[in-house]
Motif scaffolding. Structure first.
Motif, mmCIF file in Angstrom:
data_model
loop_
_atom_site.group_PDB
_atom_site.id
_atom_site.type_symbol
_atom_site.label_atom_id
_atom_site.label_comp_id
_atom_site.label_asym_id
_atom_site.label_seq_id
_atom_site.Cartn_x
_atom_site.Cartn_y
_atom_site.Cartn_z
ATOM 1 N N ASP A 12 0.836 -1.206 0.000
ATOM 2 C CA ASP A 12 0.000 0.000 0.000
ATOM 3 C C ASP A 12 0.871 1.257 0.000
ATOM 4 N N ALA A 13 1.919 1.246 0.809
ATOM 5 C CA ALA A 13 2.829 2.397 0.858
ATOM 6 C C ALA A 13 3.517 2.601 -0.488
ATOM 7 N N LEU A 14 3.915 1.516 -1.130
ATOM 8 C CA LEU A 14 4.550 1.609 -2.449
ATOM 9 C C LEU A 14 3.561 2.124 -3.494
ATOM 10 N N HIS A 15 2.322 1.637 -3.448
ATOM 11 C CA HIS A 15 1.293 2.108 -4.385
ATOM 12 C C HIS A 15 1.058 3.610 -4.202
ATOM 13 N N GLU A 63 -4.973 -4.594 -9.865
ATOM 14 C CA GLU A 63 -5.844 -4.528 -8.685
ATOM 15 C C GLU A 63 -7.030 -3.606 -8.964
ATOM 16 N N ILE A 64 -6.761 -2.463 -9.565
ATOM 17 C CA ILE A 64 -7.821 -1.514 -9.887
ATOM 18 C C ILE A 64 -8.755 -2.096 -10.945
ATOM 19 N N MET A 65 -8.198 -2.746 -11.955
ATOM 20 C CA MET A 65 -9.020 -3.307 -13.026
ATOM 21 C C MET A 65 -9.857 -4.484 -12.538
ATOM 22 N N LYS A 66 -9.361 -5.230 -11.576
ATOM 23 C CA LYS A 66 -10.150 -6.316 -10.978
ATOM 24 C C LYS A 66 -11.370 -5.723 -10.281
ATOM 25 N N ASP A 67 -11.150 -4.660 -9.531
ATOM 26 C CA ASP A 67 -12.262 -3.984 -8.858
ATOM 27 C C ASP A 67 -13.221 -3.371 -9.875
ATOM 28 N N LEU A 68 -12.679 -2.827 -10.970
ATOM 29 C CA LEU A 68 -13.526 -2.273 -12.027
ATOM 30 C C LEU A 68 -14.423 -3.352 -12.621
ATOM 31 N N ALA A 69 -13.856 -4.507 -12.921
ATOM 32 C CA ALA A 69 -14.635 -5.613 -13.497
ATOM 33 C C ALA A 69 -15.735 -6.056 -12.536
ATOM 34 N N GLU A 70 -15.404 -6.182 -11.270
ATOM 35 C CA GLU A 70 -16.407 -6.571 -10.270
ATOM 36 C C GLU A 70 -17.501 -5.513 -10.169
ATOM 37 N N SER A 71 -17.107 -4.254 -10.233
ATOM 38 C CA SER A 71 -18.076 -3.156 -10.166
ATOM 39 C C SER A 71 -18.975 -3.146 -11.391
#
Length: 189
Positions: A12-15, A63-71
């Motif tokens: 998370d800190a690296l992101h 990670e963001i695209m996985k959440d986008l697909a789920e959304s």
């Protein structure tokens, strides 16, 4: 297998560090040293998880695209086929996804970053739309699914860009309502 909380905090800190630096410069001009300094970790820790800066970006983007697909798929939890006239705006989650990752989207839509970020996002949405049309929608045989999904992808991105240009001043719920109203709009008829 459960992920160690320390690993999650480090990532998370690296992101967050990467996002902070992406506001100022393109990905290819960001060094591992800069990321580590901003994240307050040493280079050895970085190399335990990644080989290069691009690996960190790719992980975060996935990670963001996985959440986008789920959304995007959320409304299908309740129905097999979406009829826009019966679509409940509360079931739409894509704008909630944008709010959740607002820092990332501020960067993607900034005029200061390469257009490549937009196309990475467009490609993901295009695939989601195409899969949606193939699996759930009745398409006229004269309409090419690739063209339709490109059209729809740009329509959604157009709404998100305008939302960004308005500094995300509307809530995700208001954007859901606006999307349903647009989907049900009948032009020229």
């Amino acid at each position: 297998m459960k992920t160690d909380l320390r690993v999650l905090k480090t990532k998370d800190a690296l992101h967050e560090s990467l996002l902070s630096l992406l506001k100022e410069r393109a990905l290819e001009s960001i060094s591992i040293t800069e990321i580590c300094k901003a994240a307050k970790i040493n280079r050895g820790t970085f190399y335990q998880h990644y080989g290069k800066v691009e690996d960190l970006f790719e992980e975060y983007f996935k990670e963001i695209m996985k959440d986008l697909a789920e959304s995007y798929q959320a409304p299908y939890k309740y129905v097999e086929r979406i009829e826009t006239t019966k679509l409940n705006p509360a079931t739409i989650r894509i704008f909630h996804h944008i709010e959740k990752f607002k820092k990332f989207y501020f960067i993607v839509f900034s005029k200061n970053v390469p257009l490549a970020y937009y196309y990475l996002l467009f490609d993901e949405i295009h695939v989601l739309m195409k899969e949606d049309f193939i699996a759930h929608q009745k398409i006229d045989k004269d309409v090419a699914v690739d063209m339709l999904s490109a059209y729809q992808s740009n329509a959604i991105l157009g709404m998100v860009i305008e939302w960004y240009r308005q500094d995300f001043n509307k809530s995700a719920a208001e954007m859901n309502e606006q999307l349903v109203a647009i989907l049900n709009l009948r032009l020229g008829g």
